[in-house]
Write a protein that holds these residues in place. Sequence first.
Motif, PDB file in Angstrom:
ATOM      1  N   TRP A 223      -9.288  30.056  39.763  1.00  0.00           N
ATOM      2  CA  TRP A 223      -8.799  28.836  40.275  1.00  0.00           C
ATOM      3  C   TRP A 223      -8.286  27.872  39.526  1.00  0.00           C
ATOM      4  N   SER A 224      -7.399  26.937  39.574  1.00  0.00           N
ATOM      5  CA  SER A 224      -6.878  26.026  38.812  1.00  0.00           C
ATOM      6  C   SER A 224      -8.191  24.871  38.408  1.00  0.00           C
ATOM      7  N   GLU A 226      -7.991  21.754  38.723  1.00  0.00           N
ATOM      8  CA  GLU A 226      -7.881  20.802  39.552  1.00  0.00           C
ATOM      9  C   GLU A 226      -8.910  21.126  40.890  1.00  0.00           C
ATOM     10  N   GLU A 227      -9.115  22.519  40.955  1.00  0.00           N
ATOM     11  CA  GLU A 227      -9.783  22.881  42.237  1.00  0.00           C
ATOM     12  C   GLU A 227     -11.221  23.172  41.788  1.00  0.00           C
TER      13      GLU A 227
END
Length: 416
Positions: A223-224, A226-227
């Motif tokens: 996941w990034s 930001e996630e």
Amino acid sequence: MQPIRINNYCFNHIHTWIQYDKRFPQFIEVVIEVFYPENRQAEGLVMFNHGFLIGNDLLYYPKKIIGGLLNDNPLFGINPSRYYNYTSAIVEHNWAMAFVTASHMQSVAMPWIDFGGNPRVGQDAYAAASYLIKYGATDEFYKIDEHNRNRSFYNRELILQTGFMKNNNVIFAGHSVGGAHAQVASVGFEKLQEIGKDTSRSFDPVLFDREFVPALSSAMSSWSAEERANPVGYLQLSPVDMKVPLLAPGMERYRDVLSESPIPGIMIIGECDNACLNMSQPPAWSSDAAKKTEFTQLSSPTSWSAVASVEYGSHCGYLTEKSPLCSVADIKNPCKSNKEKEPYKAGGDETLFTTELIKNFINLYPENDGFNGGFKGDFDQWRGSNFMKWLNRKSPDGVINLVPFSDGEYVSFARD
């Protein structure tokens, strides 16, 4: 289920499975309760670890089998927000608040089985917070995940209906054993992976849909940033830790990390709280500076941790509703023999103080804060913040009193 809306806030109950690491067959069933603004523009998330409802009773698995036939599940009968309903604290600044219930073994007969020393419960909270950030309030996360783009059920537009966060900023909070578990979640994803690898509690979770078994998420490491949840603060209400060889290593490794983390952290203890002052391993705090405690483990030249003590504060006074299980912790307290006033009970003045505490803590963080944001300032600004000015006085909310420390202040910092 469809979300329930009350005024400008919605409530939803989310049910899923977490595999701690795709390399190992270790799963946990979780239910997430979440309160979020109807406008789906939450400025941040308070993720709360409850202190005595982590899991199931002795009949959990028979109930689980029967529930499979009757379309019921015993986890849906456990509602932590019932006991920690501080949601009025989040409304003014348009924040969200969530709770996670997992099927770790615990019961009324044996409440100490998972009594604070299991880092997995803190990992559950981090995974749940990240779930809400990436997927929002939905059971159907698999329809949104890019990992499932080639599946027939893929529907990326669903995120427009389910997402409610403007950023990934999370305050991890908790009471009792939940306070210790919040210490785990607050170290962030990279440290969760690092410490988990060293302690045989590997953490790179994969989510599974409880009904549509083939549907699963990608591993969280893909996941990034930001996630995933970005810890911006931590709040410990009478934290209780424990060490059991092989089963519960305790949270000291995580406190070592927090002692060097430049994020606001506050510990609230009760003057009459035997569970956190005496039974916890180690105790949460002690007036003897030479004694090893959770708070001394949070100390370093760069620590941002602080502590305050509630006069007549009990272990269960934080609760918004009385619980027979939690009340066991208050049967023996250090105030009964030398204090003229009864310690606080659930649903009383200490509960109202806790709501105001969370409200003022949230006020530290700016509106329209971006992803991977947090408190805008250094340690001196944290120490001199409006939150600390509110807390560092005899009666912050005008009702309960705090106990002064040896220097006359009502807040003590963990800096060496």
